[in-house]
Enzyme design. Sequence first.
Site, PDB file in Angstrom:
ATOM      1  N   HIS A  24       2.699  -8.386   1.191  1.00 28.58           N
ATOM      2  CA  HIS A  24       1.291  -8.370   0.504  1.00 28.58           C
ATOM      3  C   HIS A  24       0.908  -6.979   0.250  1.00 28.58           C
ATOM      4  O   HIS A  24       0.498  -6.771  -0.752  1.00 28.58           O
ATOM      5  CB  HIS A  24       0.283  -9.170   1.575  1.00 28.58           C
ATOM      6  CG  HIS A  24      -1.075  -9.197   1.046  1.00 28.58           C
ATOM      7  ND1 HIS A  24      -1.779 -10.480   0.717  1.00 28.58           N
ATOM      8  CD2 HIS A  24      -1.887  -8.377   0.719  1.00 28.58           C
ATOM      9  CE1 HIS A  24      -2.815 -10.299   0.182  1.00 28.58           C
ATOM     10  NE2 HIS A  24      -2.975  -8.903   0.361  1.00 28.58           N
ATOM     11  N   GLU A  25       0.980  -6.144   1.448  1.00 27.87           N
ATOM     12  CA  GLU A  25       0.394  -4.740   1.112  1.00 27.87           C
ATOM     13  C   GLU A  25       1.251  -4.029   0.091  1.00 27.87           C
ATOM     14  O   GLU A  25       0.364  -3.404  -0.779  1.00 27.87           O
ATOM     15  CB  GLU A  25       0.134  -4.237   2.616  1.00 27.87           C
ATOM     16  CG  GLU A  25      -0.728  -4.872   3.364  1.00 27.87           C
ATOM     17  CD  GLU A  25      -2.270  -4.938   2.913  1.00 27.87           C
ATOM     18  OE1 GLU A  25      -2.596  -3.992   2.085  1.00 27.87           O
ATOM     19  OE2 GLU A  25      -2.996  -6.049   3.167  1.00 27.87           O
ATOM     20  N   HIS A  28       0.321  -4.632  -3.482  1.00 27.66           N
ATOM     21  CA  HIS A  28      -1.004  -3.954  -3.933  1.00 27.66           C
ATOM     22  C   HIS A  28      -0.412  -2.548  -4.247  1.00 27.66           C
ATOM     23  O   HIS A  28      -0.798  -1.981  -5.709  1.00 27.66           O
ATOM     24  CB  HIS A  28      -1.740  -3.952  -2.608  1.00 27.66           C
ATOM     25  CG  HIS A  28      -2.592  -4.943  -2.577  1.00 27.66           C
ATOM     26  ND1 HIS A  28      -3.179  -5.809  -3.707  1.00 27.66           N
ATOM     27  CD2 HIS A  28      -2.856  -5.698  -1.567  1.00 27.66           C
ATOM     28  CE1 HIS A  28      -3.751  -6.920  -3.067  1.00 27.66           C
ATOM     29  NE2 HIS A  28      -3.781  -6.738  -1.828  1.00 27.66           N
TER      30      HIS A  28
END
Length: 220
Positions: A24-25, A28
């Site tokens: 997820h990170e 980004h």
Amino acid sequence: MITDYSIQAVAINAIPLIFAITIHEAAHGYAARKFGDNTAYMLGRVSLNPAKHIDPVGTVLLPLALILMQSPFLIGYAKPVPVNFGRLKNPRIDSIWVALAGPGSNFIQALIWLILLILLVGLGIDEKFLISMSQAGISWNLSLLVFNLLPIPPFDGGRVLSGLLPTRQSLALDRLEKWGFYIVLGLMFTGIISNLWMTPLLNFFQWLILLLTSPLQMLF
């Protein structure tokens, strides 16, 4: 004292949770770099190394507490990836894609875990640990997907909403960022988030991934 059940639950949930938060990170940071901001990349945050993203409270203590409490929702978070939105090529539009990259990665992971589950069951592989881990992977990723789409800054949904609103309203929403976490905590305690946000959207995304994997399910 932690019971055997709890030890097993932690083991089953640890791998999909770490994958869910790490990817997820990293997503980004990867999206930000593609749209012109190298901040996360220069700081080593566009990485699949979990150590780069783990937050002691959000990645370890909070999920562990929810597991031990047998909470119906599994939620956690990592250290936010730094993004300088002013460096993006088209800040208003690109910021939306950067924000959606994280939840989008969780949707894809939920889909992959479901495919694995279908294959395990369909092929008659009676490996309870892998089956339970696949189920946990689906739950973690859908929960993180829906929770992060909350339209309140600093959550990803807040970033998306800010990018869609006219400038005046966008700036007003951005000013809520320092209070966003406390607002969400309050809404969680009142049950508003659970009843009006988490449950309906979880049901929708569960239906969607089942629909997308229906051809595979038909094979078995």
